[in-house]
Design a protein around this motif. Structure first.
Motif, mmCIF file in Angstrom:
data_model
loop_
_atom_site.group_PDB
_atom_site.id
_atom_site.type_symbol
_atom_site.label_atom_id
_atom_site.label_comp_id
_atom_site.label_asym_id
_atom_site.label_seq_id
_atom_site.Cartn_x
_atom_site.Cartn_y
_atom_site.Cartn_z
ATOM 1 N N GLU A 1 0.845 -1.180 0.021
ATOM 2 C CA GLU A 1 -0.003 0.167 0.099
ATOM 3 C C GLU A 1 0.816 1.286 0.010
ATOM 4 N N PRO A 2 0.245 2.501 -0.213
ATOM 5 C CA PRO A 2 1.181 3.712 -0.311
ATOM 6 C C PRO A 2 1.899 3.882 1.085
ATOM 7 N N ALA A 3 1.083 3.397 1.996
ATOM 8 C CA ALA A 3 1.569 3.802 3.553
ATOM 9 C C ALA A 3 2.979 3.044 3.578
ATOM 10 N N ALA A 4 3.324 1.996 2.845
ATOM 11 C CA ALA A 4 4.529 1.561 3.218
ATOM 12 C C ALA A 4 5.683 2.407 2.615
ATOM 13 N N TYR A 5 5.467 3.349 1.789
ATOM 14 C CA TYR A 5 6.471 4.113 1.181
ATOM 15 C C TYR A 5 6.478 5.474 1.927
ATOM 16 N N LYS A 6 5.779 5.842 2.844
ATOM 17 C CA LYS A 6 5.890 7.073 3.532
ATOM 18 C C LYS A 6 7.204 6.826 4.619
ATOM 19 N N GLY A 7 7.229 8.212 5.292
ATOM 20 C CA GLY A 7 8.172 8.302 6.158
ATOM 21 C C GLY A 7 7.690 9.100 7.495
ATOM 22 N N ASN A 8 8.421 9.605 8.383
ATOM 23 C CA ASN A 8 7.842 10.302 9.622
ATOM 24 C C ASN A 8 7.072 11.491 9.062
ATOM 25 N N LYS A 9 6.649 12.348 10.107
ATOM 26 C CA LYS A 9 5.711 13.578 9.644
ATOM 27 C C LYS A 9 6.921 14.530 9.367
ATOM 28 N N SER A 10 6.718 15.462 8.429
ATOM 29 C CA SER A 10 7.696 16.475 8.218
ATOM 30 C C SER A 10 7.702 17.462 9.363
ATOM 31 N N THR A 11 8.993 17.972 9.576
ATOM 32 C CA THR A 11 9.136 19.083 10.651
ATOM 33 C C THR A 11 9.620 20.139 9.814
ATOM 34 N N LEU A 12 9.400 20.078 8.368
ATOM 35 C CA LEU A 12 9.843 21.461 7.583
ATOM 36 C C LEU A 12 8.768 22.374 7.640
ATOM 37 N N CYS A 13 8.869 23.644 7.376
ATOM 38 C CA CYS A 13 7.862 24.903 7.267
ATOM 39 C C CYS A 13 6.865 24.398 6.164
ATOM 40 N N GLU B 1 10.773 -2.595 -4.062
ATOM 41 C CA GLU B 1 10.831 -3.345 -2.616
ATOM 42 C C GLU B 1 11.824 -2.215 -1.529
ATOM 43 N N PRO B 2 11.021 -1.782 -0.400
ATOM 44 C CA PRO B 2 11.778 -0.697 0.175
ATOM 45 C C PRO B 2 12.949 -1.074 0.981
ATOM 46 N N HIS B 3 13.227 -2.290 1.347
ATOM 47 C CA HIS B 3 14.460 -2.615 1.846
ATOM 48 C C HIS B 3 15.653 -2.750 0.864
ATOM 49 N N ARG B 4 15.108 -2.349 -0.594
ATOM 50 C CA ARG B 4 16.335 -2.358 -1.364
ATOM 51 C C ARG B 4 16.777 -1.004 -1.719
ATOM 52 N N VAL B 5 16.093 0.065 -0.864
ATOM 53 C CA VAL B 5 16.653 1.244 -1.116
ATOM 54 C C VAL B 5 17.562 1.881 0.033
ATOM 55 N N ALA B 6 18.626 2.635 -0.548
ATOM 56 C CA ALA B 6 19.500 3.147 0.368
ATOM 57 C C ALA B 6 19.441 4.783 0.255
ATOM 58 N N LYS B 7 18.800 5.580 1.386
ATOM 59 C CA LYS B 7 18.717 6.892 1.403
ATOM 60 C C LYS B 7 19.945 7.745 2.053
ATOM 61 N N LEU B 8 20.571 8.470 1.283
ATOM 62 C CA LEU B 8 21.825 9.204 1.716
ATOM 63 C C LEU B 8 21.711 10.806 1.601
ATOM 64 N N ALA C 1 14.063 11.425 6.094
ATOM 65 C CA ALA C 1 13.322 10.718 7.223
ATOM 66 C C ALA C 1 11.760 11.099 7.072
ATOM 67 N N TYR C 2 11.496 11.721 5.897
ATOM 68 C CA TYR C 2 9.893 11.945 5.572
ATOM 69 C C TYR C 2 9.452 10.976 4.565
ATOM 70 N N PHE C 3 10.388 9.999 3.857
ATOM 71 C CA PHE C 3 9.619 9.136 2.916
ATOM 72 C C PHE C 3 10.450 7.702 3.373
ATOM 73 N N LEU C 4 9.946 6.931 2.619
ATOM 74 C CA LEU C 4 10.315 5.320 2.842
ATOM 75 C C LEU C 4 10.960 5.115 4.157
ATOM 76 N N ARG C 5 10.166 4.848 4.978
ATOM 77 C CA ARG C 5 10.281 4.653 6.216
ATOM 78 C C ARG C 5 11.043 3.564 6.817
ATOM 79 N N SER C 6 10.952 2.365 5.761
ATOM 80 C CA SER C 6 11.642 1.006 6.236
ATOM 81 C C SER C 6 12.835 0.803 5.178
#
Ligand SMILES: Cc1ncc(C[n+]2csc(CCOP(=O)(O)OP(=O)(O)O)c2C)c(N)n1
Ligand code: SF4
Ligand SMILES: [Mg+2]
Length: 347
Positions: free
Chosen positions: A18-30, A52-59, A70-75
């Motif tokens: 589901e789309p929720a599997a690709y979300k992250g934490n709530k944004s703290t930006l303006c 598959e989210p576990h195949r992604v590396a965020k830098l 922090a605000y996308f792809l939580r897992s």
């Protein structure tokens, strides 16, 4: 009589998430920061592609933009590095595990000021990395000073005029050898989504400079990175559609007006020309379009340059297919004979 309520079908992608599997934490930006809109498109792109989210590396580096992973792809896996040093961390990540799909998020300060040295060397290596610059023309996190992408003559909120010419990160990336180079606008949902999906399907450096207004420090009259300036001056090179490899191309298009590009993973980008003829495989034409748009005060957007089939950095280094951490000792420890030869050569 009992009534039954129909349960709406669940919305899932091709791998059943589901789309929720690709979300992250709530944004703290303006609220209203362009960076938030870019995070939304990243979520959509990975969902639509069924990665598959576990195949992604965020830098990332440091800045409001660099906080966004922090605000996308939580897992997925993530590494928030030092200011301007994301390229080396991304390079190490992919050398250690080339099966990952790596996405780096940077800012215009992070890339074009403190990180310019790392950026230029990354661009010439064709590392398979999606590199996004969330470009607001200022250092948002440290209260809005000009960055090196701020246009000549643009002003700060307090009226200070920028008297230095900007670095065009797209022109620089094309010149240095990046193989997928585009500019977009955080407010242009359709174009940005197609460019991000194309970047996921490309196996080389995909550099996307996304104009992303800073509502707190750089959204006033006199700024060339404000919502109103970009809306009034955006000149898309063409209309972009993306067809993923797992769908048939059943769009009717006229080859006389549309260029089709097949990406590494078998996906397709359809680039429909608007006002001008444009060949995204021609480096000289790309640099000319960028130079002309600067001279005319336009914000030209779209896919400027693409080169498929170019060996990437990992191919050039002959990096093994498997993640290094999974290799058995027998494959990583040189046999005694080889160690003896090394010792012999040092005598
Ligand atoms: C080595 C180092 N130098 C300076 C800083 C201070 N600093 C933090 S963020 C930043 C600039 C951020 O600008 P940009 O990359 O454009 O991101 P934005 O906040 O605009 O999204 C600076 C100078 C730092 N954190 N580390
Ligand atoms: S200061 Fe600017 S860049 Fe940072 S979160 Fe706020 S609007 Fe976005
Ligand atoms: Mg910035």
């Amino acid at each position: 009589m009992a009534t039954t309520t129909a349960i709406p079908p669940r919305k899932v992608n091709r791998i059943g998430l589901e789309p929720a599997a690709y979300k992250g934490n709530k944004s703290t930006l303006c609220a209203g920061c362009g960076h938030n809109a870019i995070s939304e498109r990243i979520i959509e792109a990975f969902y639509e592609m069924g990665v598959e989210p576990h195949r992604v590396a965020k830098l990332s580096g440091i800045g409001c933009s660099s906080k966004t992973p922090a605000y996308f792809l939580r897992s997925t896996h993530g590494f928030n590095a030092v200011h301007g040093r994301m390229p080396s961390v991304a390079t190490g990540t992919l050398l250690a595990n080339r099966t990952m799909i790596a996405i780096g998020v940077s800012g215009d300060g992070d890339t074009a000021s403190i990180g310019i040295g790392q950026f230029v060397h990354l661009m010439r290596r064709n590392l398979p990395l999606i590199y996004i610059i969330e470009d607001n023309g200022c250092y948002g996190l440290t209260k809005g000073q000009f960055s090196a992408t701020a246009d000549l003559g643009s002003t700060l909120k307090n009226g200070v005029v920028n008297d230095l010419p900007p670095i065009d990160t797209c022109a620089l990336a094309i010149e240095l050898g990046a193989t997928y180079v585009a500019r977009s606008f955080s407010g242009d949902k359709k174009q940005l989504l197609a460019l991000l999906e194309g970047a996921i399907g490309h196996r080389g450096t995909a550099m996307l400079d996304v104009i992303s207004p800073c509502v707190t420090f750089n959204d006033h009259e006199g700024s060339t990175k404000s919502y109103s300036y970009v809306k009034d001056h955006e000149e898309p090179l063409g209309d972009i559609s993306f067809v993923p490899y797992f769908e048939d191309i059943n769009v009717d298009y006229d080859p006389g007006t549309t260029t089709e590009v097949t990406l590494h993973d078998g996906s397709h980008l359809l680039l429909k020309k608007l006002a001008r003829e444009y060949d995204p495989t021609n480096k000289v034409e790309a640099l000319r379009a960028l130079t002309e748009s600067h001279d005319q005060g336009e914000v030209v957007t779209g896919l400027f340059y693409i080169k498929t089939g170019q060996p990437n950095f990992l191919d050039l280094l002959n990096v093994v297919d498997e993640p290094l951490a999974t290799l058995p000792e027998a494959r990583v420890r040189p046999p005694k004979r080889v160690l003896d030869e090394v010792m012999e050569s040092l005598k």
